[in-house]
Design an enzyme around this catalytic site. Structure first.
Site, PDB file in Angstrom:
ATOM      1  N   ASP A  32     -75.719   1.517  21.752  1.00  0.00           N
ATOM      2  CA  ASP A  32     -75.037   2.541  22.555  1.00  0.00           C
ATOM      3  C   ASP A  32     -73.541   2.243  22.664  1.00  0.00           C
ATOM      4  O   ASP A  32     -72.729   3.171  22.646  1.00  0.00           O
ATOM      5  CB  ASP A  32     -75.649   2.596  23.971  1.00  0.00           C
ATOM      6  CG  ASP A  32     -77.068   3.162  23.951  1.00  0.00           C
ATOM      7  OD1 ASP A  32     -77.537   3.512  22.837  1.00  0.00           O
ATOM      8  OD2 ASP A  32     -77.685   3.244  25.021  1.00  0.00           O
ATOM      9  N   ASP A  36     -70.656   4.755  21.630  1.00  0.00           N
ATOM     10  CA  ASP A  36     -69.651   5.214  22.606  1.00  0.00           C
ATOM     11  C   ASP A  36     -68.236   4.969  22.079  1.00  0.00           C
ATOM     12  O   ASP A  36     -67.334   5.768  22.300  1.00  0.00           O
ATOM     13  CB  ASP A  36     -69.821   4.478  23.949  1.00  0.00           C
ATOM     14  CG  ASP A  36     -71.076   4.941  24.666  1.00  0.00           C
ATOM     15  OD1 ASP A  36     -71.662   5.963  24.243  1.00  0.00           O
ATOM     16  OD2 ASP A  36     -71.479   4.264  25.634  1.00  0.00           O
ATOM     17  N   LEU A  83     -72.781  15.767  33.424  1.00  0.00           N
ATOM     18  CA  LEU A  83     -72.037  15.392  34.637  1.00  0.00           C
ATOM     19  C   LEU A  83     -70.706  14.786  34.216  1.00  0.00           C
ATOM     20  O   LEU A  83     -70.654  14.040  33.234  1.00  0.00           O
ATOM     21  CB  LEU A  83     -72.808  14.337  35.423  1.00  0.00           C
ATOM     22  CG  LEU A  83     -74.019  14.774  36.241  1.00  0.00           C
ATOM     23  CD1 LEU A  83     -74.804  13.553  36.703  1.00  0.00           C
ATOM     24  CD2 LEU A  83     -73.576  15.586  37.456  1.00  0.00           C
ATOM     25  N   LYS A 116     -78.559   7.414  39.207  1.00  0.00           N
ATOM     26  CA  LYS A 116     -78.444   8.065  37.894  1.00  0.00           C
ATOM     27  C   LYS A 116     -79.414   7.332  36.960  1.00  0.00           C
ATOM     28  O   LYS A 116     -79.102   6.288  36.388  1.00  0.00           O
ATOM     29  CB  LYS A 116     -77.012   8.010  37.357  1.00  0.00           C
ATOM     30  CG  LYS A 116     -76.877   8.849  36.103  1.00  0.00           C
ATOM     31  CD  LYS A 116     -75.444   9.071  35.722  1.00  0.00           C
ATOM     32  CE  LYS A 116     -75.307  10.009  34.532  1.00  0.00           C
ATOM     33  NZ  LYS A 116     -76.137   9.701  33.394  1.00  0.00           N
ATOM     34  N   ARG A 137     -83.597  18.943  27.521  1.00  0.00           N
ATOM     35  CA  ARG A 137     -82.297  19.576  27.764  1.00  0.00           C
ATOM     36  C   ARG A 137     -81.739  20.201  26.494  1.00  0.00           C
ATOM     37  O   ARG A 137     -81.037  21.199  26.529  1.00  0.00           O
ATOM     38  CB  ARG A 137     -81.304  18.537  28.318  1.00  0.00           C
ATOM     39  CG  ARG A 137     -79.975  19.177  28.633  1.00  0.00           C
ATOM     40  CD  ARG A 137     -79.067  18.271  29.416  1.00  0.00           C
ATOM     41  NE  ARG A 137     -78.480  17.234  28.600  1.00  0.00           N
ATOM     42  CZ  ARG A 137     -77.396  16.569  28.930  1.00  0.00           C
ATOM     43  NH1 ARG A 137     -76.788  16.812  30.069  1.00  0.00           N
ATOM     44  NH2 ARG A 137     -76.905  15.641  28.150  1.00  0.00           N
ATOM     45  N   GLU A 174     -85.716  13.674  35.523  1.00  0.00           N
ATOM     46  CA  GLU A 174     -85.556  12.713  34.430  1.00  0.00           C
ATOM     47  C   GLU A 174     -86.903  12.075  34.084  1.00  0.00           C
ATOM     48  O   GLU A 174     -87.626  11.624  34.984  1.00  0.00           O
ATOM     49  CB  GLU A 174     -84.573  11.632  34.917  1.00  0.00           C
ATOM     50  CG  GLU A 174     -83.915  10.833  33.846  1.00  0.00           C
ATOM     51  CD  GLU A 174     -82.691  11.514  33.236  1.00  0.00           C
ATOM     52  OE1 GLU A 174     -82.436  12.709  33.520  1.00  0.00           O
ATOM     53  OE2 GLU A 174     -82.008  10.838  32.448  1.00  0.00           O
ATOM     54  N   CYS A 435     -85.733 -40.062  25.584  1.00  0.00           N
ATOM     55  CA  CYS A 435     -84.681 -39.043  25.599  1.00  0.00           C
ATOM     56  C   CYS A 435     -84.230 -38.763  27.038  1.00  0.00           C
ATOM     57  O   CYS A 435     -85.039 -38.387  27.892  1.00  0.00           O
ATOM     58  CB  CYS A 435     -85.211 -37.770  24.953  1.00  0.00           C
ATOM     59  SG  CYS A 435     -83.980 -36.476  24.896  1.00  0.00           S
TER      60      CYS A 435
HETATM   61  S1  IVH Z   1     -77.782  16.060  38.147  1.00  0.00           S
HETATM   62  C1  IVH Z   1     -75.915  19.917  37.066  1.00  0.00           C
HETATM   63  N1  IVH Z   1     -78.926  13.870  39.026  1.00  0.00           N
HETATM   64  O1  IVH Z   1     -77.579  12.554  33.872  1.00  0.00           O
HETATM   65  C2  IVH Z   1     -76.198  18.510  37.364  1.00  0.00           C
HETATM   66  N2  IVH Z   1     -78.550  14.079  36.695  1.00  0.00           N
HETATM   67  O2  IVH Z   1     -74.967  13.208  32.590  1.00  0.00           O
HETATM   68  C3  IVH Z   1     -77.084  17.935  36.377  1.00  0.00           C
HETATM   69  N3  IVH Z   1     -79.353  12.165  35.393  1.00  0.00           N
HETATM   70  O3  IVH Z   1     -78.556  15.348  32.018  1.00  0.00           O
HETATM   71  C4  IVH Z   1     -77.514  16.606  36.523  1.00  0.00           C
HETATM   72  N4  IVH Z   1     -80.150  11.003  37.067  1.00  0.00           N
HETATM   73  O4  IVH Z   1     -80.259  13.542  32.412  1.00  0.00           O
HETATM   74  C5  IVH Z   1     -78.473  14.546  37.945  1.00  0.00           C
HETATM   75  N5  IVH Z   1     -79.951  12.013  39.940  1.00  0.00           N
HETATM   76  C6  IVH Z   1     -79.517  12.681  38.877  1.00  0.00           C
HETATM   77  C7  IVH Z   1     -79.628  12.145  37.572  1.00  0.00           C
HETATM   78  C8  IVH Z   1     -79.117  12.882  36.505  1.00  0.00           C
HETATM   79  C9  IVH Z   1     -79.977  11.037  35.763  1.00  0.00           C
HETATM   80  C10 IVH Z   1     -78.962  12.486  34.002  1.00  0.00           C
HETATM   81  C11 IVH Z   1     -79.505  13.809  33.545  1.00  0.00           C
HETATM   82  C12 IVH Z   1     -78.314  14.597  33.136  1.00  0.00           C
HETATM   83  C13 IVH Z   1     -77.286  13.522  32.910  1.00  0.00           C
HETATM   84  C14 IVH Z   1     -75.908  14.067  33.118  1.00  0.00           C
END
Ligand code: IVH
Length: 588
Positions: A32, A36, A83, A116, A137, A174, A435
């Site tokens: 990753d 990135d 996000l 997250k 998604r 998720e 040893c």
């Molecule tokens: S909210 C419109 N909440 O992060 C808001 N996302 O980078 C949408 N994700 O695609 C996302 N934990 O796969 C939200 N507590 C959480 C999350 C979360 C993981 C992931 C999700 C999203 C990605 C966005």
């Protein structure tokens, strides 16, 4: 040199290739971090040279997701957005101030903070309370229909509980794989010679998007809901946290770590609390998500085509970084096994300077294909010892002057021979009795109940004796004086005298106990008894061939090699002869 445009095209193609490997083949070729870095470089070039930016660039996609033809397509009325993220306090405060600027009239903004989770976003469509479709998604506007696979996840209800359920309800959340399940899955895959997954997220992706739902059903994946898509208005409350609490009453799993915060300090406290406890969660997260709680304010703030303006992900510092292996040293454990330790070009990983990482054993070096001079990905998670995850494959890191790692012939501590048998994962120092790295362990075993049974000598006392250099091998125990013992901490005259008396008593033992006391790897109490019965004298064992040794009950190929190597070590023979001839250990 290549032109800027050439470099941009090269990066685009390379990124597309790696996206295909990752999202379609579920078989990433690079880590990753390397991915990135490619994205970052492309993004930077497109910012500096905007006339080269095209709408099909991987940087313009919501999640970089490619769609597989194996699944039916699902169109979203409310896109599954990404996000925006911040990764330090200053940029988080900028987000916070920006919101307050925009919502001047609404002074008190409450935030709903969540974890997250590092997995895959899915959309679950419930019609009249029944799960009717589930999808990935995808690119945010079009996802892949994975209903049959999602139905195998036991925590996802097929029917929602309760009466007041909107006719049409999209739940977003998720799918992820907890650590325990991931470890088990990879262990089994290794045993079966199947594909090993690079990380839990990858394993979750491979499991969720498998063509065969029966395989998905065997995978330890789970789900947590974090929000809503399209739903029939009227029933649900107008705050994010209340919506999630409602989902919970319907039987859907929601996070146990939701936290309402009323100001930036509370958000930062939550961030630090979760970061400090991250390693205890049992699943991967890469930060927290901070969302405006009031749904009307969310509507007011709206979204860009990529991400909502009412939310931000606050990412934790990376637990993995790239650095170079300068050397590999070998440490001897208390039981004599050799542990290779990589010496690294020092690197700051989540606030701590890391300059070495364990390599566990030689097979790990082979598994990684590691050479001295390679660039590697190092992971430091919580209090766990830093670990080398993989050798960097990306051509951006040219490893010059690499050197093979070789197992030393002799122990770096006592110079005894190192033994590495084909059937054993570990290499061992054969100088068990002399040893310095092993001596406390060896002495503890020597005096233990089933060996020479010297009462009153514990590990702490042995450590003091070794530290004061009174004892360097088991024979030295019998030369201890009263004066030396009472010099040590917590030893009074009476107990010192007792120790000397029991040492003296222990000289009369059995041949089997003496053999066991030597601490030869794989020679336990029963095998020592069998060896004693079979050979009767120490000389006969010393001179026995591997084939003869293997005739003894309980002695296999490894055990026979251990015995042979132990008695081939000159230092061990010397200690044994001192024990028998000078100390006067005897048996009938
Ligand atoms: S909210 C419109 N909440 O992060 C808001 N996302 O980078 C949408 N994700 O695609 C996302 N934990 O796969 C939200 N507590 C959480 C999350 C979360 C993981 C992931 C999700 C999203 C990605 C966005």
């Amino acid at each position: 040199m290549d032109s800027i445009q050439d470099r941009i095209n090269y990066l685009k193609n390379l990124i597309l290739h790696h996206q295909h490997q990752y999202y379609i083949m579920d078989s990433p070729e690079i880590s990753d971090i390397e991915y990135d870095q490619l994205m970052k470089e492309l993004h930077q070039l497109e910012m500096n040279y905007p006339h080269f930016l095209t709408s099909d660039s991987p940087t313009q996609r919501i999640g970089g997701f490619a769609l597989s033809s194996a699944f039916k397509k699902v169109h979203y009325n409310i896109p599954m957005l990404s996000l925006d993220y911040v990764n330090n306090k200053k940029s988080y405060m900028e987000f916070h101030m920006r919101l307050h600027e925009k919502l001047k009239k609404d002074k008190d903004i409450t935030f709903c903070c969540d974890l997250k989770v590092d997995g895959l976003a899915v959309n679950l469509l419930y019609i009249n309370g029944s799960l009717s479709q589930a999808s990935t998604r995808g690119d945010g506007k079009i996802g892949e229909d994975i209903t049959s696979n999602i139905r195998t996840i036991s925590v996802i209800p097929q029917r929602l509980i309760g009466h007041d359920i909107p006719d049409y309800l999209e739940v977003r959340g998720e799918v992820f794989m907890p650590h325990e399940g991931f470890k088990k899955l990879n262990k089994q895959a290794f045993r079966d010679g199947c594909k090993i997954f690079a990380n839990p997220r990858n394993a979750a992706a491979g499991s969720l998007r498998h063509r065969d739902p029966f395989i998905t059903a065997t995978r330890p994946i789970t789900f947590v809901a974090y929000g809503l898509g399209l739903f029939t208005e009227g029933i649900l409350p107008r705050s994010h946290i209340e919506c999630l609490q409602y989902l919970k009453t319907c039987g859907l799993p929601v996070s146990d770590y939701l936290c309402l915060c009323h100001n930036s300090k509370e958000v930062l406290d939550f961030y630090h609390y979760i970061e400090a406890n991250r390693s205890l969660l049992g699943f991967d997260i890469d930060g927290i998500v901070i969302k405006v709680d009031n749904l009307d304010l969310q509507v007011k703030l709206s979204s860009t085509s990529r991400a909502p303006r009412w939310a931000v992900a606050f990412k934790f510092p990376a637990q993995e970084k790239i650095t170079r292996v300068c050397d590999v040293e070998f440490q001897i454990s208390r039981t004599g096994t050799l542990t290779p330790v990589a010496k690294l070009e020092p690197i700051l990983i989540s606030g701590v300077m890391v300059s070495s990482a364990t390599l566990h054993n030689f097979s790990e070096i082979n598994r990684l294909g590691l050479k001295i001079g390679n660039h590697v990905i190092v992971r430091r998670a919580g209090d766990v010892i830093p670990k080398i995850m993989s050798v960097v494959q990306s051509s951006s890191y040219l490893d010059m002057n690499t050197r093979e790692i070789t197992l030393p012939m002799n122990c770096p501590i006592c110079n005894s021979r190192i033994q590495k048998l084909q059937e054993e994962v570990v290499a061992r120092c054969t100088g068990g009795l002399i040893c310095a790295a092993q001596i406390v362990g060896a002495l503890k075993h020597f005096v233990s109940r089933k060996a020479l049974n010297v009462k009153g000598i514990g590990e702490k006392l042995l450590a003091q004796l070794v530290k004061n250099e009174y004892v360097k091998n088991p024979a030295d125990l019998f030369t201890l004086t009263l004066h030396q013992l009472i010099n040590l901490e917590h030893i009074h005259l009476k107990s010192a005298q007792n120790i000397l008396d029991t040492l003296n008593d222990s000289k009369y033992t059995t041949f089997a106990r003496f053999l066991y006391a030597l601490g030869i790897p794989k020679v336990g109490e029963a095998t020592a008894r069998n060896l004693s019965d079979y050979f009767g004298t120490i000389d006969r064992i010393m001179n026995a061939s591997l084939v003869t040794l293997m005739k003894v009950d309980g002695v296999g190929r490894v055990g026979a090699h251990n015995i042979k190597n132990f008695f081939n070590e000159k230092n061990n023979i010397e200690i044994i002869s001192i024990l028998i001839e000078n100390v006067g250990i005897y048996w009938k």
